[in-house]
Motif scaffolding. Structure first.
Motif, PDB file in Angstrom:
ATOM      1  N   GLY A  60      10.611  -9.499   0.220  1.00 25.11           N
ATOM      2  CA  GLY A  60      10.175  -8.114   0.337  1.00 25.11           C
ATOM      3  C   GLY A  60       8.828  -8.110   1.031  1.00 25.11           C
ATOM      4  N   SER A  61       8.446  -6.976   1.603  1.00 20.95           N
ATOM      5  CA  SER A  61       7.123  -6.870   2.209  1.00 20.95           C
ATOM      6  C   SER A  61       6.549  -5.492   1.925  1.00 20.95           C
ATOM      7  CB  SER A  61       7.167  -7.144   3.711  1.00 20.95           C
ATOM      8  OG  SER A  61       7.943  -6.191   4.389  1.00 20.95           O
ATOM      9  N   VAL A  62       5.243  -5.403   2.049  1.00 22.43           N
ATOM     10  CA  VAL A  62       4.556  -4.120   1.926  1.00 22.43           C
ATOM     11  C   VAL A  62       3.628  -3.987   3.131  1.00 22.43           C
ATOM     12  CG1 VAL A  62       2.725  -5.001   0.400  1.00 22.43           C
ATOM     13  CG2 VAL A  62       3.238  -2.577   0.413  1.00 22.43           C
ATOM     14  N   ILE A  63       3.746  -2.851   3.812  1.00 23.09           N
ATOM     15  CA  ILE A  63       2.971  -2.592   5.019  1.00 23.09           C
ATOM     16  C   ILE A  63       2.185  -1.301   4.824  1.00 23.09           C
ATOM     17  CG2 ILE A  63       4.531  -3.841   6.551  1.00 23.09           C
ATOM     18  CD1 ILE A  63       4.739  -0.219   6.884  1.00 23.09           C
ATOM     19  N   GLN A  64       1.166  -1.118   5.638  1.00 23.22           N
ATOM     20  CA  GLN A  64       0.365   0.102   5.549  1.00 23.22           C
ATOM     21  C   GLN A  64       0.993   1.220   6.352  1.00 23.22           C
ATOM     22  OE1 GLN A  64      -3.995  -0.027   5.933  1.00 23.22           O
ATOM     23  NE2 GLN A  64      -3.773   1.546   7.503  1.00 23.22           N
ATOM     24  N   ARG A  65       0.994   2.413   5.755  1.00 22.06           N
ATOM     25  CA  ARG A  65       1.417   3.625   6.452  1.00 22.06           C
ATOM     26  C   ARG A  65       0.460   4.741   6.092  1.00 22.06           C
ATOM     27  NH1 ARG A  65       7.578   4.981   6.733  1.00 22.06           N
ATOM     28  NH2 ARG A  65       6.743   6.229   8.422  1.00 22.06           N
ATOM     29  N   ARG A  66       0.544   5.824   6.836  1.00 21.56           N
ATOM     30  CA  ARG A  66      -0.205   7.041   6.536  1.00 21.56           C
ATOM     31  C   ARG A  66       0.763   8.135   6.125  1.00 21.56           C
ATOM     32  NH1 ARG A  66      -5.639   7.348   5.581  1.00 21.56           N
ATOM     33  NH2 ARG A  66      -6.632   5.726   6.788  1.00 21.56           N
ATOM     34  N   VAL A  67       0.379   8.855   5.076  1.00 18.11           N
ATOM     35  CA  VAL A  67       1.159   9.985   4.588  1.00 18.11           C
ATOM     36  C   VAL A  67       0.198  11.141   4.360  1.00 18.11           C
ATOM     37  CG1 VAL A  67       2.503  10.879   2.641  1.00 18.11           C
ATOM     38  CG2 VAL A  67       2.941   8.586   3.494  1.00 18.11           C
ATOM     39  N   VAL A  68       0.589  12.321   4.813  1.00 22.92           N
ATOM     40  CA  VAL A  68      -0.212  13.528   4.585  1.00 22.92           C
ATOM     41  C   VAL A  68       0.457  14.339   3.495  1.00 22.92           C
ATOM     42  CG1 VAL A  68      -1.088  15.663   5.603  1.00 22.92           C
ATOM     43  CG2 VAL A  68      -1.081  13.538   6.948  1.00 22.92           C
ATOM     44  N   HIS A  69      -0.341  14.778   2.531  1.00 28.07           N
ATOM     45  CA  HIS A  69       0.135  15.643   1.450  1.00 28.07           C
ATOM     46  C   HIS A  69      -0.916  16.720   1.226  1.00 28.07           C
ATOM     47  CE1 HIS A  69       0.644  16.838  -2.827  1.00 28.07           C
ATOM     48  NE2 HIS A  69       1.906  16.869  -2.446  1.00 28.07           N
ATOM     49  N   LEU A  70      -0.505  17.978   1.356  1.00 25.52           N
ATOM     50  CA  LEU A  70      -1.389  19.125   1.169  1.00 25.52           C
ATOM     51  C   LEU A  70      -2.691  18.975   1.962  1.00 25.52           C
ATOM     52  CD1 LEU A  70      -0.896  19.763  -2.666  1.00 25.52           C
ATOM     53  CD2 LEU A  70       0.242  20.902  -0.743  1.00 25.52           C
ATOM     54  N   GLY A  71      -2.555  18.547   3.224  1.00 26.69           N
ATOM     55  CA  GLY A  71      -3.694  18.460   4.114  1.00 26.69           C
ATOM     56  C   GLY A  71      -4.554  17.214   3.987  1.00 26.69           C
ATOM     57  N   ARG A  72      -4.243  16.342   3.053  1.00 31.61           N
ATOM     58  CA  ARG A  72      -5.020  15.102   2.884  1.00 31.61           C
ATOM     59  C   ARG A  72      -4.191  13.909   3.359  1.00 31.61           C
ATOM     60  NH1 ARG A  72      -7.010  11.710  -2.269  1.00 31.61           N
ATOM     61  NH2 ARG A  72      -8.087  10.163  -1.041  1.00 31.61           N
ATOM     62  N   SER A  73      -4.823  13.031   4.116  1.00 31.67           N
ATOM     63  CA  SER A  73      -4.158  11.818   4.611  1.00 31.67           C
ATOM     64  C   SER A  73      -4.423  10.672   3.643  1.00 31.67           C
ATOM     65  CB  SER A  73      -4.701  11.465   5.997  1.00 31.67           C
ATOM     66  OG  SER A  73      -4.124  10.262   6.462  1.00 31.67           O
ATOM     67  N   TYR A  74      -3.347   9.999   3.250  1.00 32.69           N
ATOM     68  CA  TYR A  74      -3.435   8.859   2.332  1.00 32.69           C
ATOM     69  C   TYR A  74      -3.016   7.584   3.053  1.00 32.69           C
ATOM     70  CZ  TYR A  74      -3.500  12.257  -1.514  1.00 32.69           C
ATOM     71  OH  TYR A  74      -3.827  13.280  -2.363  1.00 32.69           O
ATOM     72  N   ARG A  75      -3.708   6.492   2.745  1.00 34.33           N
ATOM     73  CA  ARG A  75      -3.313   5.152   3.195  1.00 34.33           C
ATOM     74  C   ARG A  75      -2.455   4.588   2.074  1.00 34.33           C
ATOM     75  NH1 ARG A  75      -5.786   0.626   1.975  1.00 34.33           N
ATOM     76  NH2 ARG A  75      -7.670   1.726   1.375  1.00 34.33           N
ATOM     77  N   ILE A  76      -1.176   4.372   2.372  1.00 31.17           N
ATOM     78  CA  ILE A  76      -0.249   3.936   1.328  1.00 31.17           C
ATOM     79  C   ILE A  76       0.366   2.579   1.659  1.00 31.17           C
ATOM     80  CG2 ILE A  76       0.281   6.336   0.715  1.00 31.17           C
ATOM     81  CD1 ILE A  76       3.159   5.679   1.961  1.00 31.17           C
ATOM     82  N   GLY A  77       0.847   1.924   0.620  1.00 30.85           N
ATOM     83  CA  GLY A  77       1.609   0.695   0.777  1.00 30.85           C
ATOM     84  C   GLY A  77       3.091   1.047   0.776  1.00 30.85           C
ATOM     85  N   TYR A  78       3.755   0.762   1.874  1.00 34.05           N
ATOM     86  CA  TYR A  78       5.170   1.099   2.004  1.00 34.05           C
ATOM     87  C   TYR A  78       5.998  -0.173   1.879  1.00 34.05           C
ATOM     88  CZ  TYR A  78       9.123   3.951   3.320  1.00 34.05           C
ATOM     89  OH  TYR A  78      10.303   4.644   3.295  1.00 34.05           O
ATOM     90  N   VAL A  79       6.878  -0.204   0.921  1.00 34.63           N
ATOM     91  CA  VAL A  79       7.694  -1.384   0.630  1.00 34.63           C
ATOM     92  C   VAL A  79       8.898  -1.413   1.561  1.00 34.63           C
ATOM     93  CG1 VAL A  79       9.096  -2.538  -1.127  1.00 34.63           C
ATOM     94  CG2 VAL A  79       6.901  -1.496  -1.757  1.00 34.63           C
ATOM     95  N   GLU A  80       9.112  -2.579   2.154  1.00 37.38           N
ATOM     96  CA  GLU A  80      10.177  -2.769   3.137  1.00 37.38           C
ATOM     97  C   GLU A  80      10.968  -4.039   2.840  1.00 37.38           C
ATOM     98  OE1 GLU A  80      11.099  -0.892   5.547  1.00 37.38           O
ATOM     99  OE2 GLU A  80       9.397   0.344   6.130  1.00 37.38           O
ATOM    100  N   ALA A  81      12.175  -4.096   3.344  1.00 37.39           N
ATOM    101  CA  ALA A  81      12.959  -5.332   3.466  1.00 37.39           C
ATOM    102  C   ALA A  81      13.090  -6.110   2.160  1.00 37.39           C
ATOM    103  CB  ALA A  81      12.369  -6.213   4.565  1.00 37.39           C
ATOM    104  N   VAL A  82      13.375  -5.399   1.067  1.00 33.05           N
ATOM    105  CA  VAL A  82      13.600  -6.077  -0.215  1.00 33.05           C
ATOM    106  C   VAL A  82      15.073  -6.478  -0.279  1.00 33.05           C
ATOM    107  CG1 VAL A  82      13.583  -5.843  -2.726  1.00 33.05           C
ATOM    108  CG2 VAL A  82      11.764  -4.784  -1.362  1.00 33.05           C
ATOM    109  N   ALA A  83      15.294  -7.774  -0.462  1.00 31.60           N
ATOM    110  CA  ALA A  83      16.661  -8.286  -0.509  1.00 31.60           C
ATOM    111  C   ALA A  83      16.715  -9.549  -1.348  1.00 31.60           C
ATOM    112  CB  ALA A  83      17.162  -8.587   0.899  1.00 31.60           C
TER     113      ALA A  83
END
Length: 181
Positions: A60-83
């Protein structure tokens, strides 16, 4: 057979043979439904994997992404490729991978997110991940586009010491080629 050993490293620390082995596991585990875009999405972050004397068992891996919620941008860990290799499922290996990735999310991001397949949803729910109750969208070329097909399969988890964004509302993910979530 040796005891399964868990390791983790950033993509830059993995050599071509390591990456080829991980990609082969993902292609097999996802039964040919793991695209080049899916592979690209799993790179550039922290990988966790388990192997024993028989080879690679889980990833599995975790990569950085940006998500906007109610006008605020968050730096999130997005989980990918879990097998997990088919012959080693239901042994807790997926949970061990997720524990390692959750530690990364807890230490580096505002919260975690992932898109769960029907087969993987129970693993994530059992670890405290929950379906985002609001809408899912992407910041596309000409504005925000809703992704109703991702609603109900996008899971989130607050990082240690941080809660999730309040309310439901829409999570607007950054754009990327292939599946956006």
């Amino acid at each position: 057979m040796t005891e399964p050993i868990l390791r983790s490293a950033h993509t830059c620390r993995l050599g071509p043979a390591d990456l080829d082995e991980i990609r082969a596991l993902l292609d097999t585990a996802f039964e040919g439904d793991f695209s080049d875009d899916d592979w690209d999405h799993s790179l550039g972050g922290i990988h966790a994997w388990i192997r024993d004397g028989s080879g690679l068992l889980a990833h599995g891996s975790v990569i950085q992404r940006r998500v906007v919620h109610l006008g605020r941008s968050y730096r999130i860990g997005y989980v990918e490729a879990v097998a997990v290799r088919a012959d080693r499922r239901r042994e807790g290996l997926g949970g061990r991978i997720m524990a390692e990735l959750e530690e990364v999310v807890d230490g580096a991001y505002a919260f975690g997110a992932l898109s769960a397949s029907a087969a993987g949803a129970a693993l994530y729910a059992g670890r405290g991940w929950r379906v985002w109750p609001g809408r899912i969208a992407v910041q596309a070329r000409y504005g925000v586009e809703r992704l109703p097909g991702e609603e109900g399969s996008t899971y989130v988890r607050g990082a240690a010491g941080c809660g999730l964004p309040t309310g439901s509302g829409t999570l607007v993910f950054d754009w990327r080629d292939g599946d956006v979530t």
